[in-house]
Design a protein around this motif. Sequence first.
Motif, PDB file in Angstrom:
ATOM      1  N   SER A   2      36.028  26.631  48.009  1.00 52.01           N
ATOM      2  CA  SER A   2      35.482  27.977  47.941  1.00 52.01           C
ATOM      3  C   SER A   2      34.777  28.199  46.613  1.00 52.01           C
ATOM      4  O   SER A   2      35.222  27.734  45.559  1.00 52.01           O
ATOM      5  N   ARG A   4      34.387  31.190  45.404  1.00 50.05           N
ATOM      6  CA  ARG A   4      34.780  32.494  44.896  1.00 50.05           C
ATOM      7  C   ARG A   4      35.400  32.446  43.495  1.00 50.05           C
ATOM      8  O   ARG A   4      35.123  33.334  42.688  1.00 50.05           O
ATOM      9  N   VAL A   7      32.476  32.352  41.266  1.00 47.95           N
ATOM     10  CA  VAL A   7      31.840  33.665  41.207  1.00 47.95           C
ATOM     11  C   VAL A   7      32.611  34.591  40.278  1.00 47.95           C
ATOM     12  O   VAL A   7      32.029  35.309  39.453  1.00 47.95           O
ATOM     13  N   ALA A   8      33.942  34.566  40.382  1.00 43.57           N
ATOM     14  CA  ALA A   8      34.767  35.421  39.523  1.00 43.57           C
ATOM     15  C   ALA A   8      34.540  35.085  38.054  1.00 43.57           C
ATOM     16  O   ALA A   8      34.423  35.987  37.204  1.00 43.57           O
ATOM     17  N   GLY A  59      28.697  40.509  41.940  1.00 42.00           N
ATOM     18  CA  GLY A  59      29.652  39.486  42.363  1.00 42.00           C
ATOM     19  C   GLY A  59      29.911  39.533  43.854  1.00 42.00           C
ATOM     20  O   GLY A  59      30.085  38.484  44.491  1.00 42.00           O
ATOM     21  N   ALA A  60      29.940  40.739  44.410  1.00 38.22           N
ATOM     22  CA  ALA A  60      30.122  40.862  45.862  1.00 38.22           C
ATOM     23  C   ALA A  60      28.950  40.235  46.603  1.00 38.22           C
ATOM     24  O   ALA A  60      29.127  39.577  47.633  1.00 38.22           O
ATOM     25  N   GLY A  63      29.257  36.501  46.508  1.00 35.46           N
ATOM     26  CA  GLY A  63      30.511  35.960  47.012  1.00 35.46           C
ATOM     27  C   GLY A  63      30.423  35.148  48.282  1.00 35.46           C
ATOM     28  O   GLY A  63      31.396  34.521  48.690  1.00 35.46           O
ATOM     29  N   SER A  67      27.777  41.553  51.875  1.00 36.91           N
ATOM     30  CA  SER A  67      28.186  42.211  50.639  1.00 36.91           C
ATOM     31  C   SER A  67      28.092  43.729  50.665  1.00 36.91           C
ATOM     32  O   SER A  67      28.514  44.382  49.708  1.00 36.91           O
ATOM     33  N   ALA A 196      36.444  37.634  48.675  1.00 34.24           N
ATOM     34  CA  ALA A 196      35.201  37.769  47.911  1.00 34.24           C
ATOM     35  C   ALA A 196      35.185  39.080  47.131  1.00 34.24           C
ATOM     36  O   ALA A 196      34.772  39.121  45.964  1.00 34.24           O
ATOM     37  N   THR A 197      35.644  40.147  47.763  1.00 31.19           N
ATOM     38  CA  THR A 197      35.702  41.443  47.090  1.00 31.19           C
ATOM     39  C   THR A 197      36.695  41.401  45.940  1.00 31.19           C
ATOM     40  O   THR A 197      36.421  41.912  44.846  1.00 31.19           O
ATOM     41  N   ALA A 199      37.631  38.763  44.250  1.00 33.69           N
ATOM     42  CA  ALA A 199      37.090  37.908  43.194  1.00 33.69           C
ATOM     43  C   ALA A 199      36.108  38.683  42.321  1.00 33.69           C
ATOM     44  O   ALA A 199      36.113  38.556  41.094  1.00 33.69           O
ATOM     45  N   ALA A 200      35.268  39.501  42.956  1.00 33.83           N
ATOM     46  CA  ALA A 200      34.307  40.313  42.197  1.00 33.83           C
ATOM     47  C   ALA A 200      35.026  41.317  41.304  1.00 33.83           C
ATOM     48  O   ALA A 200      34.674  41.500  40.129  1.00 33.83           O
TER      49      ALA A 200
END
Length: 284
Positions: A2, A4, A7-8, A59-60, A63, A67, A196-197, A199-200
Motif C-alpha cells: 500500500s 498510504r 502518502v502519510a 493527502g486524500a 491516497g 477522494s 486513505a482518509t 493516513a491523510a
Amino acid sequence: MSRRPVVAALVAAATAGGLSALRRSLPEGLRAPWDRTNHAGDTVTLLEGPILAVAAAAGAVAGGSPSAPGVVASLGSAAFGALDDLAGDSASKGFKGHLGALARGEVTTGAVKIVGIGATGLVAAALADRRSGRGAALRSGHGSAPGVLATLVGGAAIAGAANLANLFDLRPGRTLKVTAVAGLPALLPPGAAGAATAAAALGAAAGILPDDLAGRSMLGDTGANAAGALVGLAIVERTGLRGRLAVLAVTAGLTVLSEKVSFSKVIEGNDVLRRLDALGRPKR
C-alpha cells in the motif's frame, strides 16, 4: 504494498514545510488576524489550521481511492471553523450558548458553524456511501438498515467528531494526540476502507505536532474541526449503522458532558492522562 504510509509521510513533510514557509513569508497584515494568546499568555499563530486542512485534503486525493469525501470533510469543516476563528464573537459559547442565541433570534458565527459542519458531514457521508455502493442499504448486524438512515447517522457522527476535536484544543498537542489515538485503528490494514482518509489525517497531524507541542502555533477551530471530521469520516467509511451510532453516542455524550465538566481538570486530576497530555511539551 500500500502507498498510504508513503502518502502519510509526504503529507507530514508538506504540512511541516508549509507551516514554516507560511510563517516566514506571509505579510504581517495577513498574518496578524491569525495570531492569538494561548493559555500560557504567549502569542501563537492559528495558521497551522489551514495548513492541516489543505495538506490533508491533498493527502486524500493522493491516497489512491476516490477522494471527494475526504476533501469535503477537510476543507468544508475547516472553512466553517475559519469563520469562527476570524469573525467569531465570544458572547455565546458551546452548543447550549449558540442554540440559545438562535432561539432568541440571534444568529452567531458559532450557530452558522454548527449548521455548516453538520451539512459538511452529511455530504461527506453521502459521498462515502455512494462510492462504496452502500447507499441503498447498510448492514446493521440485525438485517438491512435503510441507507438514508445510516448516511444521516454517519453525517452526524462526522460533525460530532469535528466538534469534539475542537473541544480538546485547549493545550499544546492535545487535539493532535486525540486525533492519533482515534485515527490509528482506521489506518490498519492499509488497504481497508477509511485507511486513505486516516493516513491523510494522521500525516497532517504529525507534520504540525512539533510546532503545536512547542506552543508556537495552534489548530484553532479551522484545524481542529478538519482533523476531527477526517477521523470521523475514516471511521464512518468502514462501519455500518451500529458503528456509526456508537461514534455518534460517544461524541454527543462527551459534547454534552463538556458543558458541565472541564476536560482539562479531568486530565489534570488523573496521573496517567496528565503525563500523556504533557508528553512532548517543553518544560517551563
